[in-house]
Design a protein around this motif. Structure first.
Motif, PDB file in Angstrom:
ATOM      1  N   PRO A 141      -7.541 -31.265 -23.086  1.00  0.00           N
ATOM      2  CA  PRO A 141      -8.014 -30.764 -21.965  1.00  0.00           C
ATOM      3  C   PRO A 141      -8.818 -31.533 -21.023  1.00  0.00           C
ATOM      4  CG  PRO A 141      -9.429 -30.383 -23.883  1.00  0.00           C
ATOM      5  CD  PRO A 141      -8.105 -31.129 -24.262  1.00  0.00           C
ATOM      6  N   ASP A 142      -9.126 -31.265 -19.703  1.00  0.00           N
ATOM      7  CA  ASP A 142      -9.663 -32.051 -18.553  1.00  0.00           C
ATOM      8  C   ASP A 142     -10.669 -31.075 -17.947  1.00  0.00           C
ATOM      9  OD1 ASP A 142      -8.041 -30.237 -17.115  1.00  0.00           O
ATOM     10  OD2 ASP A 142      -6.756 -32.034 -16.461  1.00  0.00           O
ATOM     11  N   PRO A 143     -11.510 -31.682 -17.054  1.00  0.00           N
ATOM     12  CA  PRO A 143     -12.307 -30.629 -16.443  1.00  0.00           C
ATOM     13  C   PRO A 143     -11.862 -29.538 -15.574  1.00  0.00           C
ATOM     14  CG  PRO A 143     -12.956 -33.175 -16.177  1.00  0.00           C
ATOM     15  CD  PRO A 143     -11.755 -33.158 -16.755  1.00  0.00           C
ATOM     16  N   ARG A 144     -10.577 -29.728 -15.164  1.00  0.00           N
ATOM     17  CA  ARG A 144      -9.929 -28.701 -14.242  1.00  0.00           C
ATOM     18  C   ARG A 144      -9.513 -27.729 -15.254  1.00  0.00           C
ATOM     19  NH1 ARG A 144      -4.603 -27.306 -13.526  1.00  0.00           N
ATOM     20  NH2 ARG A 144      -4.383 -26.325 -11.417  1.00  0.00           N
ATOM     21  N   TYR A 145      -9.168 -27.890 -16.423  1.00  0.00           N
ATOM     22  CA  TYR A 145      -8.972 -26.859 -17.519  1.00  0.00           C
ATOM     23  C   TYR A 145     -10.177 -25.962 -17.651  1.00  0.00           C
ATOM     24  CZ  TYR A 145      -6.786 -24.407 -21.426  1.00  0.00           C
ATOM     25  OH  TYR A 145      -6.657 -23.355 -22.319  1.00  0.00           O
ATOM     26  N   VAL A 146     -11.007 -26.681 -18.052  1.00  0.00           N
ATOM     27  CA  VAL A 146     -12.411 -26.045 -18.384  1.00  0.00           C
ATOM     28  C   VAL A 146     -12.877 -25.220 -17.175  1.00  0.00           C
ATOM     29  CG1 VAL A 146     -14.837 -26.398 -18.889  1.00  0.00           C
ATOM     30  CG2 VAL A 146     -13.073 -27.985 -19.899  1.00  0.00           C
ATOM     31  N   SER A 147     -12.576 -25.724 -15.832  1.00  0.00           N
ATOM     32  CA  SER A 147     -13.287 -24.920 -14.682  1.00  0.00           C
ATOM     33  C   SER A 147     -12.493 -23.793 -14.585  1.00  0.00           C
ATOM     34  CB  SER A 147     -13.143 -25.707 -13.556  1.00  0.00           C
ATOM     35  OG  SER A 147     -13.560 -24.979 -12.195  1.00  0.00           O
ATOM     36  N   ILE A 148     -11.141 -23.750 -14.885  1.00  0.00           N
ATOM     37  CA  ILE A 148     -10.289 -22.372 -14.860  1.00  0.00           C
ATOM     38  C   ILE A 148     -10.443 -21.632 -15.691  1.00  0.00           C
ATOM     39  CG2 ILE A 148      -7.841 -21.684 -15.319  1.00  0.00           C
ATOM     40  CD1 ILE A 148      -6.907 -24.373 -13.935  1.00  0.00           C
ATOM     41  N   THR A 149     -10.571 -22.201 -17.072  1.00  0.00           N
ATOM     42  CA  THR A 149     -11.009 -21.132 -17.896  1.00  0.00           C
ATOM     43  C   THR A 149     -12.442 -20.200 -17.761  1.00  0.00           C
ATOM     44  OG1 THR A 149      -9.899 -22.501 -19.598  1.00  0.00           O
ATOM     45  CG2 THR A 149     -11.377 -20.786 -20.780  1.00  0.00           C
ATOM     46  N   LEU A 150     -13.280 -20.986 -17.463  1.00  0.00           N
ATOM     47  CA  LEU A 150     -14.485 -20.421 -17.339  1.00  0.00           C
ATOM     48  C   LEU A 150     -14.774 -19.601 -15.960  1.00  0.00           C
ATOM     49  CD1 LEU A 150     -17.072 -23.336 -18.316  1.00  0.00           C
ATOM     50  CD2 LEU A 150     -16.402 -21.438 -19.607  1.00  0.00           C
ATOM     51  N   ALA A 151     -13.891 -19.859 -14.920  1.00  0.00           N
ATOM     52  CA  ALA A 151     -13.597 -19.136 -13.825  1.00  0.00           C
ATOM     53  C   ALA A 151     -13.027 -17.781 -14.459  1.00  0.00           C
ATOM     54  CB  ALA A 151     -12.879 -19.797 -12.835  1.00  0.00           C
ATOM     55  N   ARG A 152     -12.193 -17.666 -15.048  1.00  0.00           N
ATOM     56  CA  ARG A 152     -11.449 -16.512 -15.668  1.00  0.00           C
ATOM     57  C   ARG A 152     -12.549 -15.566 -16.510  1.00  0.00           C
ATOM     58  NH1 ARG A 152      -5.790 -16.645 -14.995  1.00  0.00           N
ATOM     59  NH2 ARG A 152      -5.505 -15.157 -16.569  1.00  0.00           N
ATOM     60  N   LEU A 153     -13.213 -16.409 -17.179  1.00  0.00           N
ATOM     61  CA  LEU A 153     -14.233 -15.346 -17.975  1.00  0.00           C
ATOM     62  C   LEU A 153     -15.440 -14.752 -17.100  1.00  0.00           C
ATOM     63  CD1 LEU A 153     -15.536 -14.873 -20.521  1.00  0.00           C
ATOM     64  CD2 LEU A 153     -16.712 -17.406 -20.563  1.00  0.00           C
ATOM     65  N   GLU A 154     -15.836 -15.623 -16.135  1.00  0.00           N
ATOM     66  CA  GLU A 154     -16.738 -14.963 -15.069  1.00  0.00           C
ATOM     67  C   GLU A 154     -16.266 -13.937 -14.459  1.00  0.00           C
ATOM     68  OE1 GLU A 154     -20.439 -16.409 -12.149  1.00  0.00           O
ATOM     69  OE2 GLU A 154     -18.744 -17.732 -12.685  1.00  0.00           O
ATOM     70  N   TRP A 155     -14.932 -14.049 -13.752  1.00  0.00           N
ATOM     71  CA  TRP A 155     -14.488 -13.295 -13.192  1.00  0.00           C
ATOM     72  C   TRP A 155     -14.150 -11.719 -13.531  1.00  0.00           C
ATOM     73  CZ3 TRP A 155      -9.730 -10.432 -13.221  1.00  0.00           C
ATOM     74  CH2 TRP A 155      -9.337  -9.678 -12.054  1.00  0.00           C
ATOM     75  N   ALA A 156     -13.990 -11.848 -14.639  1.00  0.00           N
ATOM     76  CA  ALA A 156     -13.998 -10.505 -15.303  1.00  0.00           C
ATOM     77  C   ALA A 156     -15.386  -9.758 -15.691  1.00  0.00           C
ATOM     78  CB  ALA A 156     -13.543 -10.520 -17.084  1.00  0.00           C
ATOM     79  N   SER A 157     -16.142 -10.474 -15.670  1.00  0.00           N
ATOM     80  CA  SER A 157     -17.716 -10.015 -15.811  1.00  0.00           C
ATOM     81  C   SER A 157     -18.049  -9.678 -14.433  1.00  0.00           C
ATOM     82  CB  SER A 157     -18.776 -10.996 -16.171  1.00  0.00           C
ATOM     83  OG  SER A 157     -19.911 -10.679 -16.203  1.00  0.00           O
ATOM     84  N   VAL A 158     -17.808 -10.349 -13.222  1.00  0.00           N
ATOM     85  CA  VAL A 158     -18.176 -10.092 -11.975  1.00  0.00           C
ATOM     86  C   VAL A 158     -17.548  -8.790 -11.549  1.00  0.00           C
ATOM     87  CG1 VAL A 158     -17.989 -10.675  -9.819  1.00  0.00           C
ATOM     88  CG2 VAL A 158     -18.864 -12.475 -11.294  1.00  0.00           C
ATOM     89  N   THR A 159     -16.244  -8.601 -11.858  1.00  0.00           N
ATOM     90  CA  THR A 159     -15.428  -7.593 -11.441  1.00  0.00           C
ATOM     91  C   THR A 159     -15.999  -6.350 -12.206  1.00  0.00           C
ATOM     92  OG1 THR A 159     -13.859  -7.860 -12.973  1.00  0.00           O
ATOM     93  CG2 THR A 159     -13.406  -8.675 -10.598  1.00  0.00           C
ATOM     94  N   ALA A 160     -16.377  -6.419 -13.170  1.00  0.00           N
ATOM     95  CA  ALA A 160     -17.244  -5.300 -14.194  1.00  0.00           C
ATOM     96  C   ALA A 160     -18.338  -4.886 -13.304  1.00  0.00           C
ATOM     97  CB  ALA A 160     -17.219  -5.509 -15.626  1.00  0.00           C
ATOM     98  N   ARG A 161     -18.998  -5.865 -13.006  1.00  0.00           N
ATOM     99  CA  ARG A 161     -20.135  -5.370 -12.191  1.00  0.00           C
ATOM    100  C   ARG A 161     -20.006  -4.716 -10.777  1.00  0.00           C
ATOM    101  NH1 ARG A 161     -25.135  -3.445 -11.947  1.00  0.00           N
ATOM    102  NH2 ARG A 161     -26.479  -4.441 -10.182  1.00  0.00           N
ATOM    103  N   ILE A 162     -18.865  -5.195 -10.296  1.00  0.00           N
ATOM    104  CA  ILE A 162     -18.394  -4.626  -8.958  1.00  0.00           C
ATOM    105  C   ILE A 162     -18.056  -3.166  -9.350  1.00  0.00           C
ATOM    106  CG2 ILE A 162     -16.736  -4.755  -7.162  1.00  0.00           C
ATOM    107  CD1 ILE A 162     -16.819  -7.791  -7.376  1.00  0.00           C
TER     108      ILE A 162
END
Length: 622
Positions: free
Chosen positions: A557-578
């Motif tokens: 894994p590299d920083p880009r993979y970490v960034s992608i994974t955590l973005a997908r994680l946060e996106w689900a939380s944000v869309t639920a709040r929306i």
């Protein structure tokens, strides 16, 4: 209590221990890809290997039974050692000298070198006493064993020996072997006479070595053989740095594996009873050593039985049918609540102990005795009812009052209604008054369950395992556990609230409790910190599973993979709040509640903009 080992020494033991080398001694491991190894789990029966070892992180996990941890935990589970014993075993293997800290007012724990010396002294004493059993003066000891059905092979299996008729024969022997007078006194093998000279503690007696879980001899039990011996019938080693009678169970070294395998422990009263049970085909028998069965013994057995809310074994007490035996059985029922597992009692109809029963009726009779066990609560209830005249009203009412608390103590609440009906039938009374008596007894304060855990409130069903959000949450947690240096800062920026699955939520909280991923370095020490911070067994098992599960990426894994994974994680939380905000906005009258409407609308626009940015960041993910 002895002092605890310094944390930095425990860390050093973990770092210098190869978990693959430790586990390979008992499990055949083969490559599983990704640097992991796999084999058949030693903790449960399986045909397909599900036991995974990660040498890179020095941890293991079984996908079949959920067992997992580091090399210390493996020894604790596989060899049934305490944490302290496991660390000491691995430290000796790695050549590490452990240091101990004081624990409150207690003295500093004895140096490991002293313990090794005392153990070595006992090993030499076992050899000496066993050699004496064949001497002419030991004939009464050999006859005693033979009369109880034990041949030479049995005597050798249990290390039986004889303390000869001499004041200091063992003492001289051990002094010639290089042991100091103080070591012999500390070990409980010798004592000072009135003249000031050193003499043997045991003389003219048949001896049984008493071993701890590891198999090391830590003391002796000595049986009187001669009428002119004015000492007690049985004489045990006094309390020493090695021997604590409230913690010791005779035969535990030979019975531990079968206890763990069968999920059953049989408690007998003496050394010969243990031998008789083992030789008759009841290999789970153990006995206390000169003291009543108590809380510390229960702690030893619970660890062997894996006595938890998820796994419950059987504890079978055998007692003589006389008054003393019945009294001991009732004391055992008082300790019943300390076990999660089911407790039983086995009483010979002829009031014979297992050794006498084997002599009189053979091995099958001993096995049948254990097979005919009855629940301890049934025995206790019958004992209570026998004290009253049930042909009178006063007798029935008083018996009900005395028996109701026993039913109320039952751990398995689903069994209480059945025992209410049984008690009512035995008393010849209607169910209602008996039920009221049990309910009143149950409403009184009760002792906590083993481990002090309370029943958790019901939760909504968690999302399915193949839910995309669950998969993302799982990947994020794996990054934090396996690659904390890489993922730490970005991972810690997202709190537990973004995790929908309750188990994932709990692990995320444990990571925070452990100091956060950014504060950690890769390896077993970090994973164990998170495991220790988990508040339930399920969370600890999940940490072990995630620690060895491969990441969903080819290569490192590299920083880009970490960034992608955590973005997908946060996106689900944000869309639920929306979705939640849109629902609120639709329910608000924009004219009557103008300020609230525009505040929510502004937050909604901001979140939608953030969601678009996260979606772009997550593009190209797994």
């Amino acid at each position: 209590m002895a002092g605890r080992i310094r944390d930095e020494d425990i860390t050093l033991v973990r770092e210098r221990t190869s978990i693959a080398d430790v586990i390979s001694e008992t499990v055949t491991l083969k490559s599983a890809g990704g640097g992991n190894l796999k084999g058949l789990c030693p903790f449960h029966d399986e045909k397909t290997p599900s036991f995974t070892v990660s040498p890179a992180r020095n941890v293991y996990f079984c996908h079949g039974c959920g067992a997992g941890g580091d090399a210390i935990k493996f020894l604790m589970d596989a060899e049934h050692l305490s944490f302290l014993e496991s660390v000491e075993r691995l430290a000796g293997r790695a050549g590490i000298q452990l240091r101990y800290m004081e624990a409150g007012p207690a003295p500093v724990r004895q140096q490991q070198g002293q313990k090794q010396r005392l153990v070595a002294a006992h090993a030499a004493a076992v050899e000496f006493y066993a050699g004496q059993l064949g001497a002419a003066g030991a004939r009464p000891a050999r006859e005693f064993l033979a009369q109880r059905g034990f041949d030479r092979a049995a005597a050798e299996r249990y290390g039986c020996g004889f303390a000869p008729d001499g004041w200091d024969l063992l003492t001289k022997h051990l002094r010639q072997r290089g042991f100091s007078p103080q070591e012999l006194i500390t070990a409980g093998l010798a004592r000072e006479a009135r003249s000031g000279s050193l003499i043997d503690r045991f003389r003219r007696r048949l001896l049984w070595p008493i071993r701890e879980l590891t198999g090391d001899v830590i003391g002796f039990g000595a049986r009187k053989l001669f009428d002119d011996d004015d000492g007690p019938k049985y004489l045990n080693t006094p309390e020493t740095p090695l021997y604590k009678k409230s913690h010791v169970l005779y035969g535990i070294d030979q019975a531990k594996r079968e206890i763990a395998k069968q999920g059953r422990a049989v408690i007998v009263e003496g050394y010969t009873d243990v031998m008789a049970c083992h030789l008759a085909g009841v290999p789970t028998a153990v006995a206390t050593c000169g003291t009543a069965f108590g809380a510390d013994h229960i702690g030893v057995l619970r660890r062997l039985l894996l006595d938890t809310d998820a796994v419950a074994g059987e504890i079978i007490f055998t007692f003589d049918g006389d008054a003393a035996g019945q009294k001991a059985a009732l004391r055992a029922f008082e300790d019943d609540q300390r076990f999660v597992g089911r407790t039983f009692i086995a009483v010979s109809p002829d009031s014979m102990d297992p050794c006498d029963l084997r002599l009189a009726k053979g091995d099958m009779a001993v096995r049948d005795l254990i097979a005919r066990r009855e629940p301890l609560v049934d025995f206790a209830l019958r004992h209570v009812l026998n004290r009253f005249d049930l042909d009178t009203v006063d007798g029935r009412v008083e018996a009900m009052r005395q028996a109701a608390p026993l039913v109320a103590k039952l751990k398995d609440r689903e069994k209480r209604p059945e025992y209410v009906r049984k008690l009512a039938g035995d008393l010849g009374m209607e169910i209602e008054p008996v039920q009221r008596a049990v309910l009143n007894a149950a409403s009184a304060p009760t002792r906590p369950t083993p481990g002090g855990t309370a029943t958790a409130p019901s939760r909504p069903a968690p999302p399915a395992a193949d839910n995309p959000q669950v998969m993302v949450e799982r990947e994020a947690l794996k990054l934090a556990l396996q690659e904390p240096v890489l993922a730490g800062p970005m991972f810690d920026a997202l709190g537990p609230e973004v995790y929908l699955h309750p188990m994932h939520h709990g692990v995320r909280e444990a990571i925070t409790e452990a100091g956060g991923a950014a504060s950690a370095a890769s390896g077993a020490v970090w994973i164990e910190r998170v495991r220790d911070a988990c508040t339930d067994l399920g969370g600890r098992a999940l940490v072990g599973e995630l620690a060895v599960e491969p990441l969903r990426i080819d290569g490192d894994p590299d920083p880009r993979y970490v960034s992608i994974t955590l973005a997908r994680l946060e996106w689900a939380s944000v869309t639920a709040r929306i979705r939640e905000l849109k629902s609120k906005v639709q329910r608000i009258n924009p004219v009557a509640n103008k300020d609230e409407y525009f505040a929510l609308f502004g937050e909604l626009l901001s979140l939608e903009q953030h969601a678009r940015a996260l979606r772009e960041q997550a593009a190209g993910g797994f």
